[in-house]
Design a protein around this motif. Sequence first.
Motif, short mmCIF file in Angstrom:
data_model
loop_
_atom_site.label_atom_id
_atom_site.label_comp_id
_atom_site.label_asym_id
_atom_site.label_seq_id
_atom_site.Cartn_x
_atom_site.Cartn_y
_atom_site.Cartn_z
N HIS A 4 0.82 -1.22 0.00
CA HIS A 4 0.00 0.00 0.00
C HIS A 4 0.86 1.26 0.00
CE1 HIS A 4 -4.06 -1.66 0.56
NE2 HIS A 4 -3.45 -2.64 1.21
N PHE A 5 1.91 1.25 0.81
CA PHE A 5 2.73 2.45 1.00
C PHE A 5 4.20 2.05 1.02
CE2 PHE A 5 -1.28 2.99 3.36
CZ PHE A 5 -1.83 4.03 2.62
N PRO A 6 4.95 2.39 -0.03
CA PRO A 6 6.35 1.95 -0.11
C PRO A 6 7.26 2.56 0.94
CG PRO A 6 5.81 3.45 -1.91
CD PRO A 6 4.53 3.12 -1.22
N ASN A 7 6.83 3.67 1.56
CA ASN A 7 7.65 4.31 2.59
C ASN A 7 6.78 5.22 3.46
OD1 ASN A 7 7.39 6.81 1.11
ND2 ASN A 7 8.97 6.01 -0.27
N LYS A 8 7.37 5.75 4.49
CA LYS A 8 6.64 6.60 5.43
C LYS A 8 6.12 7.86 4.74
CE LYS A 8 8.79 7.12 9.30
NZ LYS A 8 9.59 7.66 10.42
N GLN A 9 6.91 8.39 3.80
CA GLN A 9 6.51 9.58 3.07
C GLN A 9 5.21 9.34 2.31
OE1 GLN A 9 7.84 12.62 2.79
NE2 GLN A 9 7.88 13.33 0.69
N ALA A 10 5.12 8.19 1.64
CA ALA A 10 3.91 7.87 0.87
C ALA A 10 2.70 7.72 1.79
CB ALA A 10 4.13 6.58 0.08
N LEU A 11 2.92 7.14 2.95
CA LEU A 11 1.83 6.98 3.92
C LEU A 11 1.35 8.34 4.42
CD1 LEU A 11 0.01 5.39 5.82
CD2 LEU A 11 2.00 4.97 7.29
N LEU A 12 2.28 9.21 4.75
CA LEU A 12 1.91 10.54 5.23
C LEU A 12 1.17 11.32 4.15
CD1 LEU A 12 2.09 12.40 7.67
CD2 LEU A 12 4.30 13.18 6.84
N ILE A 13 1.64 11.23 2.91
CA ILE A 13 0.99 11.91 1.79
C ILE A 13 -0.46 11.42 1.64
CG2 ILE A 13 0.91 11.94 -0.74
CD1 ILE A 13 2.69 14.04 0.23
N ALA A 14 -0.65 10.11 1.73
CA ALA A 14 -2.00 9.56 1.60
C ALA A 14 -2.92 10.09 2.71
CB ALA A 14 -1.95 8.03 1.64
N MET A 15 -2.40 10.16 3.92
CA MET A 15 -3.20 10.64 5.04
C MET A 15 -3.56 12.12 4.85
SD MET A 15 -1.24 8.73 8.17
CE MET A 15 -2.47 9.07 9.41
N VAL A 16 -2.60 12.90 4.39
CA VAL A 16 -2.84 14.32 4.16
C VAL A 16 -3.81 14.52 3.00
CG1 VAL A 16 -1.76 16.50 3.49
CG2 VAL A 16 -0.66 15.03 5.18
N GLY A 17 -3.68 13.68 1.95
CA GLY A 17 -4.59 13.77 0.82
C GLY A 17 -6.03 13.54 1.22
N GLU A 18 -6.26 12.55 2.05
CA GLU A 18 -7.61 12.29 2.53
C GLU A 18 -8.13 13.45 3.38
OE1 GLU A 18 -8.32 8.56 4.41
OE2 GLU A 18 -8.03 7.44 2.54
N ARG A 19 -7.23 14.01 4.17
CA ARG A 19 -7.63 15.13 5.02
C ARG A 19 -8.01 16.34 4.16
NH1 ARG A 19 -9.75 15.54 9.61
NH2 ARG A 19 -8.14 14.42 10.74
N PHE A 20 -7.24 16.63 3.11
CA PHE A 20 -7.56 17.77 2.26
C PHE A 20 -8.87 17.57 1.51
CE2 PHE A 20 -3.23 19.62 2.56
CZ PHE A 20 -3.62 20.94 2.75
N HIS A 21 -9.17 16.32 1.17
CA HIS A 21 -10.46 16.06 0.51
C HIS A 21 -11.59 16.46 1.44
CE1 HIS A 21 -13.30 14.17 -2.20
NE2 HIS A 21 -13.84 13.58 -1.16
N GLY A 22 -11.49 16.08 2.70
CA GLY A 22 -12.51 16.46 3.67
C GLY A 22 -12.53 17.95 3.93
N MET A 23 -11.36 18.59 3.89
CA MET A 23 -11.29 20.03 4.11
C MET A 23 -11.97 20.80 2.98
SD MET A 23 -9.87 20.55 6.98
CE MET A 23 -8.74 19.84 8.16
N ALA A 24 -11.87 20.29 1.75
CA ALA A 24 -12.55 20.96 0.64
C ALA A 24 -14.06 20.92 0.85
CB ALA A 24 -12.17 20.28 -0.68
N ASP A 25 -14.57 19.80 1.35
CA ASP A 25 -16.01 19.71 1.66
C ASP A 25 -16.38 20.72 2.74
OD1 ASP A 25 -16.31 17.66 -0.17
OD2 ASP A 25 -16.22 16.06 1.34
#
Length: 197
Positions: free
Chosen positions: A53-74
């Motif tokens: 799912h996530f090749p490294n910690k950076q990718a995991l953090l990016i995914a978490m932030v991406g989901e958060r920004f989606h909710g923030m746009a709403d």
Amino acid sequence: MTEIERPLRADARRNRERIMAAAGELFARHGREAQMEDIAARAGLGMGTLYRHFPNKQALLIAMVGERFHGMADLARAAEQITDPGDAFEAMLRGYLEAADGDAAFQLALMGSDDLEWERIGRQKAEFAAAVTRVIDRAVASGQVRADLTLADFTVVASGVISTMYFKPGGHRDWRRHLQLVLDGIRGPGGRATTLE
């Protein structure tokens, strides 16, 4: 199509959700020192599953932030529906900060943004930025906030308050007081003063 956008099978989606929940808990406790091995163990999954799912910690953090920004746009689009422009701006900023409260991964990402690959969540950020800009422009036009307030200022203000959250975890009064002081500082001639709690 990115990991954030690609549809997942039901079992893969469940595993991803478990990883994200475990990562959120461990980032909250250990910040950037949280280890991938500990995240996998907390999620009850093997390292192979985690790295698929996530090749490294950076990718995991990016995914978490991406989901958060989606909710923030709403959240920002909901604020646009508030009739009073000043109330809309305050609701948007307060909602943004309340969503970040307790989410150390998001707080870390916003405070240490230089090392994040923001282009991977460019669409989510752009949607959020567009909605925030519309709310700010309406508040400026009405005189409810300073005439020179911009999206860049929103980011600086939010990051400042978030730093209070991060460095004083659980200090709700501290960050809320910080927010109230900031709101009074950016209020325009037509705005209403905030009462400090």
